[in-house]
Design a protein around this motif. Structure first.
Motif, PDB file in Angstrom:
ATOM      1  N   SER A 106     166.199  96.425   5.637  1.00 41.94           N
ATOM      2  CA  SER A 106     164.428  95.845   6.417  1.00 41.94           C
ATOM      3  C   SER A 106     164.207  97.589   6.753  1.00 41.94           C
ATOM      4  O   SER A 106     165.222  98.312   7.762  1.00 41.94           O
ATOM      5  CB  SER A 106     164.424  95.338   6.956  1.00 41.94           C
ATOM      6  OG  SER A 106     165.909  95.504   8.866  1.00 41.94           O
ATOM      7  N   HIS A 107     163.130  97.701   6.752  1.00 43.22           N
ATOM      8  CA  HIS A 107     161.838  99.289   6.852  1.00 43.22           C
ATOM      9  C   HIS A 107     161.249  99.252   8.288  1.00 43.22           C
ATOM     10  O   HIS A 107     160.366  98.342   8.088  1.00 43.22           O
ATOM     11  CB  HIS A 107     161.545  99.717   6.121  1.00 43.22           C
ATOM     12  CG  HIS A 107     162.268 100.203   4.207  1.00 43.22           C
ATOM     13  ND1 HIS A 107     163.132 100.913   4.328  1.00 43.22           N
ATOM     14  CD2 HIS A 107     162.530  98.747   3.603  1.00 43.22           C
ATOM     15  CE1 HIS A 107     163.669 101.084   3.054  1.00 43.22           C
ATOM     16  NE2 HIS A 107     163.328 100.125   2.885  1.00 43.22           N
ATOM     17  N   GLY A 108     161.998  99.833   9.318  1.00 47.20           N
ATOM     18  CA  GLY A 108     161.131 100.591  10.047  1.00 47.20           C
ATOM     19  C   GLY A 108     160.913 101.116  11.554  1.00 47.20           C
ATOM     20  O   GLY A 108     161.159 102.140  10.158  1.00 47.20           O
ATOM     21  N   ALA A 109     160.793 100.811  12.517  1.00 49.33           N
ATOM     22  CA  ALA A 109     161.331 101.927  13.067  1.00 49.33           C
ATOM     23  C   ALA A 109     162.113 102.318  14.545  1.00 49.33           C
ATOM     24  O   ALA A 109     162.115 101.224  15.377  1.00 49.33           O
ATOM     25  CB  ALA A 109     159.546 102.820  13.680  1.00 49.33           C
ATOM     26  N   GLU A 110     162.925 103.085  14.702  1.00 46.10           N
ATOM     27  CA  GLU A 110     163.020 103.117  16.147  1.00 46.10           C
ATOM     28  C   GLU A 110     162.302 103.994  17.398  1.00 46.10           C
ATOM     29  O   GLU A 110     161.824 105.050  17.169  1.00 46.10           O
ATOM     30  CB  GLU A 110     164.685 103.592  16.291  1.00 46.10           C
ATOM     31  CG  GLU A 110     165.711 102.960  15.958  1.00 46.10           C
ATOM     32  CD  GLU A 110     167.157 104.158  16.022  1.00 46.10           C
ATOM     33  OE1 GLU A 110     168.305 102.840  15.673  1.00 46.10           O
ATOM     34  OE2 GLU A 110     167.302 105.292  16.154  1.00 46.10           O
ATOM     35  N   ILE A 111     161.932 102.812  18.455  1.00 49.13           N
ATOM     36  CA  ILE A 111     160.965 103.347  19.446  1.00 49.13           C
ATOM     37  C   ILE A 111     162.133 102.833  20.526  1.00 49.13           C
ATOM     38  O   ILE A 111     162.551 102.330  21.003  1.00 49.13           O
ATOM     39  CB  ILE A 111     159.936 102.547  19.671  1.00 49.13           C
ATOM     40  CG1 ILE A 111     159.489 101.986  17.771  1.00 49.13           C
ATOM     41  CG2 ILE A 111     159.537 102.670  20.339  1.00 49.13           C
ATOM     42  CD1 ILE A 111     158.298 101.566  18.142  1.00 49.13           C
ATOM     43  N   ASN A 112     161.358 104.385  21.525  1.00 53.66           N
ATOM     44  CA  ASN A 112     162.324 104.854  22.549  1.00 53.66           C
ATOM     45  C   ASN A 112     161.711 104.581  23.578  1.00 53.66           C
ATOM     46  O   ASN A 112     160.373 105.059  23.657  1.00 53.66           O
ATOM     47  CB  ASN A 112     162.417 106.579  22.722  1.00 53.66           C
ATOM     48  CG  ASN A 112     163.469 106.805  21.800  1.00 53.66           C
ATOM     49  OD1 ASN A 112     164.437 105.760  21.484  1.00 53.66           O
ATOM     50  ND2 ASN A 112     163.017 108.350  21.580  1.00 53.66           N
ATOM     51  N   PHE A 113     161.600 103.925  24.770  1.00 59.16           N
ATOM     52  CA  PHE A 113     161.182 103.211  25.798  1.00 59.16           C
ATOM     53  C   PHE A 113     161.833 103.673  27.330  1.00 59.16           C
ATOM     54  O   PHE A 113     162.368 103.301  27.337  1.00 59.16           O
ATOM     55  CB  PHE A 113     161.018 101.443  26.533  1.00 59.16           C
ATOM     56  CG  PHE A 113     160.425 100.684  24.912  1.00 59.16           C
ATOM     57  CD1 PHE A 113     158.764 100.178  25.538  1.00 59.16           C
ATOM     58  CD2 PHE A 113     160.219 100.630  23.689  1.00 59.16           C
ATOM     59  CE1 PHE A 113     158.488  99.279  24.883  1.00 59.16           C
ATOM     60  CE2 PHE A 113     159.807 100.173  22.827  1.00 59.16           C
ATOM     61  CZ  PHE A 113     158.307  99.295  23.390  1.00 59.16           C
ATOM     62  N   ASP A 114     161.020 104.644  27.956  1.00 62.45           N
ATOM     63  CA  ASP A 114     161.616 104.670  29.256  1.00 62.45           C
ATOM     64  C   ASP A 114     161.846 103.938  30.415  1.00 62.45           C
ATOM     65  O   ASP A 114     161.290 102.924  29.861  1.00 62.45           O
ATOM     66  CB  ASP A 114     160.903 106.634  29.897  1.00 62.45           C
ATOM     67  CG  ASP A 114     160.581 107.945  29.198  1.00 62.45           C
ATOM     68  OD1 ASP A 114     161.764 107.562  28.295  1.00 62.45           O
ATOM     69  OD2 ASP A 114     160.047 108.316  29.397  1.00 62.45           O
ATOM     70  N   THR A 115     162.711 104.443  31.233  1.00 58.22           N
ATOM     71  CA  THR A 115     162.291 103.016  32.237  1.00 58.22           C
ATOM     72  C   THR A 115     162.836 103.300  33.550  1.00 58.22           C
ATOM     73  O   THR A 115     162.450 104.637  32.807  1.00 58.22           O
ATOM     74  CB  THR A 115     164.102 102.225  32.142  1.00 58.22           C
ATOM     75  OG1 THR A 115     164.968 103.500  32.203  1.00 58.22           O
ATOM     76  CG2 THR A 115     164.482 101.533  30.462  1.00 58.22           C
ATOM     77  N   THR A 116     162.307 102.744  34.654  1.00 51.80           N
ATOM     78  CA  THR A 116     162.888 103.520  35.844  1.00 51.80           C
ATOM     79  C   THR A 116     163.164 103.747  36.464  1.00 51.80           C
ATOM     80  O   THR A 116     163.697 104.251  37.712  1.00 51.80           O
ATOM     81  CB  THR A 116     161.699 102.121  36.516  1.00 51.80           C
ATOM     82  OG1 THR A 116     162.830 100.734  36.598  1.00 51.80           O
ATOM     83  CG2 THR A 116     159.968 101.715  36.478  1.00 51.80           C
ATOM     84  N   ALA A 117     164.654 103.150  35.632  1.00 53.04           N
ATOM     85  CA  ALA A 117     166.076 103.529  36.248  1.00 53.04           C
ATOM     86  C   ALA A 117     166.699 105.213  35.560  1.00 53.04           C
ATOM     87  O   ALA A 117     167.030 105.862  35.930  1.00 53.04           O
ATOM     88  CB  ALA A 117     166.885 102.658  35.998  1.00 53.04           C
ATOM     89  N   GLY A 118     165.466 105.855  34.926  1.00 54.75           N
ATOM     90  CA  GLY A 118     165.931 107.236  34.300  1.00 54.75           C
ATOM     91  C   GLY A 118     166.987 107.071  32.565  1.00 54.75           C
ATOM     92  O   GLY A 118     166.480 108.395  32.080  1.00 54.75           O
ATOM     93  N   ASP A 119     166.629 105.786  32.403  1.00 56.08           N
ATOM     94  CA  ASP A 119     167.151 105.625  31.000  1.00 56.08           C
ATOM     95  C   ASP A 119     166.523 105.036  30.123  1.00 56.08           C
ATOM     96  O   ASP A 119     165.036 104.394  30.233  1.00 56.08           O
ATOM     97  CB  ASP A 119     168.724 104.670  31.140  1.00 56.08           C
ATOM     98  CG  ASP A 119     169.497 105.475  32.335  1.00 56.08           C
ATOM     99  OD1 ASP A 119     170.580 105.762  31.514  1.00 56.08           O
ATOM    100  OD2 ASP A 119     169.886 104.120  33.035  1.00 56.08           O
ATOM    101  N   THR A 120     167.090 105.840  28.766  1.00 54.77           N
ATOM    102  CA  THR A 120     165.666 105.726  27.701  1.00 54.77           C
ATOM    103  C   THR A 120     166.450 104.243  26.630  1.00 54.77           C
ATOM    104  O   THR A 120     167.582 104.466  25.900  1.00 54.77           O
ATOM    105  CB  THR A 120     166.106 106.198  26.970  1.00 54.77           C
ATOM    106  OG1 THR A 120     165.435 107.624  27.274  1.00 54.77           O
ATOM    107  CG2 THR A 120     164.841 106.204  25.325  1.00 54.77           C
ATOM    108  N   LEU A 121     165.860 102.768  26.542  1.00 51.99           N
ATOM    109  CA  LEU A 121     166.089 102.116  26.020  1.00 51.99           C
ATOM    110  C   LEU A 121     165.859 101.717  24.515  1.00 51.99           C
ATOM    111  O   LEU A 121     163.927 102.570  24.680  1.00 51.99           O
ATOM    112  CB  LEU A 121     165.677 100.489  26.738  1.00 51.99           C
ATOM    113  CG  LEU A 121     166.161  99.905  27.847  1.00 51.99           C
ATOM    114  CD1 LEU A 121     165.147  98.777  27.983  1.00 51.99           C
ATOM    115  CD2 LEU A 121     167.604  99.577  26.921  1.00 51.99           C
ATOM    116  N   THR A 122     166.054 102.192  23.829  1.00 52.82           N
ATOM    117  CA  THR A 122     166.038 101.753  22.231  1.00 52.82           C
ATOM    118  C   THR A 122     165.785 100.715  21.433  1.00 52.82           C
ATOM    119  O   THR A 122     167.492  99.936  21.460  1.00 52.82           O
ATOM    120  CB  THR A 122     166.825 102.963  21.401  1.00 52.82           C
ATOM    121  OG1 THR A 122     166.820 104.564  22.134  1.00 52.82           O
ATOM    122  CG2 THR A 122     166.303 103.424  20.132  1.00 52.82           C
ATOM    123  N   VAL A 123     164.667 100.641  20.835  1.00 52.68           N
ATOM    124  CA  VAL A 123     165.106  99.182  19.916  1.00 52.68           C
ATOM    125  C   VAL A 123     164.120  99.588  18.753  1.00 52.68           C
ATOM    126  O   VAL A 123     163.833 100.500  18.507  1.00 52.68           O
ATOM    127  CB  VAL A 123     163.626  98.433  20.678  1.00 52.68           C
ATOM    128  CG1 VAL A 123     164.026  98.634  21.924  1.00 52.68           C
ATOM    129  CG2 VAL A 123     162.331  98.859  20.300  1.00 52.68           C
TER     130      VAL A 123
END
Length: 847
Positions: free
Chosen positions: A225-242
């Motif tokens: 599939s064709h899409g994108a990886e998106i980075n979400f910052d968190t209040t813990a200081g880590d980055t969640l990638t989806v």
């Protein structure tokens, strides 16, 4: 003279074996044809009648190709490593090697009894050290190229077999072998990086002659599939990638979900950031007891726990969104985290509705909005709304603009994703190829030198896995303890073995040169025989063996071992043979059915009772053959009673080759009678040279149709045409020598024993196996003369033979010349003349 099929079949099977009739050698003066069927797993149960369907179908193709002048390779061997034999050995306290040898001997005898034209000089066995030496060699090459690696990973663990399974071996949440529940465990496993070939495994299908359902199933399993990886910052200081295919809907993200196994959860717990730790851990434990199938089943109730203490930040608008853990997100797919857009995804909408989360429409479709019913689920067309700088754009334009925004703001990037996961290659069992790796505390994992291959299995007597599922080899320290090939210090061998799929991932190459002790096959043999021209096998292996072997072959092509990038030019698949369900109402013995009807009062009540007693399967009169149902038909019994040629003919006549077909023993008798009629033609040879005029068109049409139908795997319609031809011969008093010879030639691929015998009785010295296939004249496939009816006032008065292309006036004139017609017209006046081309002349008369 009565046909003695037992004597005839024994005679010709001995001739073929003694004379090596079907042995193949490189012969560059002929075009080659490599026909292949999936080699069987030799179980203690032996063959059932489902096996010969595939073998016979391609045997018919191979036999015709030989007669058409091809140099044919049609080999057979044994896929003999694996769990069923080891489980049998455990149960019966016997060495798997002894079990395997016994099973192979039984299978081989059964296959030979069917008259299959295999080149037995090329027989291979995956458990032979001279064979698995090269399986181990291929593994080492994969390791050296970084495509074999070891890692801690969440794996599928079969509670019955006590072994780790690849994703492809788990069907509906249970082991595809034993049917036991599959749970998740974290283990250190050898992995093969099949994902490195994901694009090529899809793209290269386009140039192959695979039936559509095989290509489609492989493409869907790989799941590009064709899409994108998106980075979400968190209040813990880590980055969640989806990963998402719908980056255009980012403004509609109102919450996030991570898998219960996500690494950040442990990190946040240890950092003291999560306030509801007990609730989180309880949910994790519950999820671990479920299979991937159970977790992702669309219709199940959505469950989850909101993480109290850590939130995410939507990168496109800065809004804070909650993070949940839920078992419908898998750690092994994508990044193990998703952004949820409940207005446009059914699953997200159901989850949001249950937990009272916001639902924001961001794509306006063509229908009025009704978010309470998720009217905009999976909207792929429409216009963006509530989306800031994307408002008013189409979905596709919005995607491209969002990709650019993500990259410009360092919040993500375009990405191609695959459902395909790397191949879990370890099995904690004995009966498999030893993995040629050793572990040294100083040097880490080291490959065994190629000069030390094969690394043989040690002879042991205790095959039980350890209490935590470790391999039984781990207990045999005299084999485990060794020296490091790098530093010479103490080291330990890998005690996991390879999965059954290892040996079958390259066996087709070994057939090209099976006795080579210097390489897996010589360059000359591989360049001559490769690739396989036609490969037939079961649909159940489409995402297992077929995918794995294509991966291995592409790797071997990349390192210069094989000459083609694909192993198989053509792939077909057969439908299974079904059996009668002894628990279905329709199949109960008359006495039992009457007794149950008397007891329960109605057929409906009896059926309900049977379902309660035997399960839902009792509703189906025709089901898959299985030992548990007692409906397996042994081909030995059929061959003994009716003969191998009759079995072959019936297996091919039973129906469309690609579709499942029910076994019906009474129908076999019809095939036996048909062969006996053909045998009887040997006593009904009539005078005449060549083909008689009345049969010439039938002969040419039969040659054409049988040949074309064999090439198209339409054996059932080819046999039907042969039946038409035999009826025509009997209608004409028998067969001339030429008419009988062409019948034997066309029938030979289907019924080789009887046709060889009759061919010899006609005085031929050469075997039919290599006699040239008969030719036909296209022009003569059309009837030269046809029979039409002649009617007077609608009543048939005569039937006449006319030229097939006769003109109307000539047909009417010939009709009028018939004495019976003239008699019917005497004293009458013809008022109308009608000619229906190819069918009739009707003369309307008065007087």
């Amino acid at each position: 003279m009565k046909y003695d099929f037992k004597a005839v079949e024994a005679k010709w099977q001995k001739v073929w074996e003694d004379e090596h009739t079907f042995h193949a050698e490189i012969d560059k003066s002929k075009p080659k044809f490599y026909a292949l069927v999936e080699f069987p797993y030799p179980s203690a149960a032996g063959l059932h009648v489902g096996h010969p369907r595939s073998y016979t179908a391609l045997d018919i193709v191979a036999r015709k190709k030989r007669q058409c002048g091809y140099n044919v390779l049609y080999p057979m061997g044994w896929d003999a490593f694996g769990l069923p034999t080891e489980n049998y050995a455990l149960k019966n306290h016997i060495n798997p090697e002894i079990v395997t040898a016994k099973n192979v001997a039984r299978f081989k005898a059964q296959l030979k009894s069917l008259g299959l034209s295999f080149d037995w000089d090329r027989e291979i066995n995956t458990t032979d050290p001279d064979y698995y030496k090269w399986t181990q060699w291929i593994f080492l090459q994969l390791y050296k190229k970084g495509l074999a690696y070891k890692k801690e990973t969440t794996v599928n663990y079969c509670t019955g077999c006590k072994v780790v399974l690849a994703n492809e071996e788990v069907v509906n949440g249970v082991c595809e072998r034993c049917g036991s529940p599959v749970v998740h465990k974290v283990k250190s496993q050898w992995m093969l990086k099949i994902t490195a070939y994901a694009d090529r495994l899809i793209d290269d299908l386009d140039g192959l002659d695979y039936i559509e359902r095989v290509s489609t199933q492989q493409k869907n399993w790989i799941g590009r599939s064709h899409g994108a990886e998106i980075n979400f910052d968190t209040t813990a200081g880590d980055t969640l990638t989806v990963y998402t295919t719908r980056a255009d809907t980012l403004f509609g993200c109102t919450y996030m979900v991570v898998s219960p196994e996500h690494a950040f959860i442990k990190k946040w717990v240890e950092a003291g950031l999560i306030k509801n730790v007990d609730e989180i851990k309880a949910y994790q434990a519950e999820a671990a007891r479920k299979s991937d199938f159970e977790r992702t089943e669309l219709n199940k109730e959505k469950t989850g726990v909101c993480i109290d203490g850590v939130q995410a930040i939507n990168p496109v608008n800065g809004k804070v969104v909650p993070i949940f853990i839920s078992d419908y997100v898998l750690a092994t797919y994508g990044t193990g985290a998703i952004m949820a857009v409940p207005a446009h995804d059914t699953r997200d909408w159901e989850f949001a509705t249950k937990f009272g989360l916001p639902i924001i429409e961001v794509v306006k479709g063509n229908e009025p909005s009704n978010l309470s019913e998720a009217a905009f689920t999976d909207v792929a067309t429409g216009t963006l709304v509530n989306s800031g700088f994307l408002d008013g754009l189409s979905v596709e334009d919005a995607k491209e603009k969002m990709y650019a925004w993500l990259e410009e703001n360092h919040k993500g990037c375009k990405k191609v994703n695959f459902k395909l996961r790397d191949w879990v290659f370890s099995r904690q069992r004995y009966w498999g190829e030893p993995i040629p790796m050793v572990y040294c505390e100083k040097c880490g994992w080291q490959p065994l030198p190629e000069s030390e291959l094969p690394l043989r299995l040690p002879e042991i007597k205790d095959f039980e896995p350890g209490p935590d599922g470790e391999s039984p080899l781990a207990r045999h320290t005299e084999w485990v303890n060794t020296t490091c090939p790098c530093c010479g210090g103490p080291a330990k061998r890998e005690t996991d073995t390879m999965p059954q799929w290892a040996g079958s991932s390259w066996y087709f190459l070994r057939y090209c040169d099976p006795h080579n002790d210097k390489e897996l096959a010589s360059k000359e043999a591989l360049e001559y025989w490769s690739p396989v021209d036609w490969y037939n096998g079961g649909m159940e292996h489409t995402t297992l063996h077929l995918l794995y072997s294509r991966f291995w072959h592409k790797f071997l092509y990349d390192i210069g071992v094989v000459p083609s990038k694909e192993p198989y030019n053509k792939r077909t698949s057969h439908g299974m043979i079904l059996g009668l369900n002894p628990h279905a109402f329709e199949n109960l013995p008359d006495a039992e059915r009457k007794q149950l009807l008397a007891e329960f009062g109605s057929e409906k009540a009896v059926r309900a009772h049977l379902v309660e007693k035997y399960g839902e399967m009792a509703e189906h009169p025709i089901v898959k053959m299985s030992k548990s149902l007692g409906n397996v038909v042994n081909p030995d019994d059929v061959v003994n009673e009716y003969g191998a040629d009759t079995l072959r003919l019936y297996e091919m006549f039973i129906g469309d080759f690609e579709k499942a077909a029910p076994w019906n023993t009474s129908s076999i008798k019809g095939c036996k009678r048909f062969l006996e009629r053909i045998w009887g033609l040997g006593d009904k040879i009539v005078e005449g040279e060549g083909y008689r005029p009345a049969l010439e068109a039938t002969v040419h049409r039969t040659i054409k149709k049988v040949g074309e139908d064999i090439d198209a795997l339409k054996a059932n319609t080819a046999i039907a045409q042969l039946m038409i031809y035999v009826n025509a011969l009997y209608d004409n008093g028998g067969a001339t020598r030429a008419e009988l010879e062409v019948l034997l030639q066309l029938l030979n691929p289907f019924a080789p024993h009887m046709t060889e015998e009759m061919w010899q009785q006609l005085g031929h010295i050469d075997q039919l196996a290599y006699h040239p296939w008969p030719s036909y004249d296209e022009a003569k496939c059309v009837e030269q003369t046809i029979e039409i009816a002649v009617q007077v006032n609608g009543k048939v008065k005569a039937r006449i033979q006319v030229a097939a292309d006769i003109e109307q006036a000539d047909a009417i004139a010939q009709a009028k010349a018939e004495p019976a017609v003239q008699e019917a017209l005497a004293g009458k006046t013809i008022v109308k003349e009608i000619y229906v081309k190819g069918k009739l002349v009707n003369l309307a008369a008065k007087g």
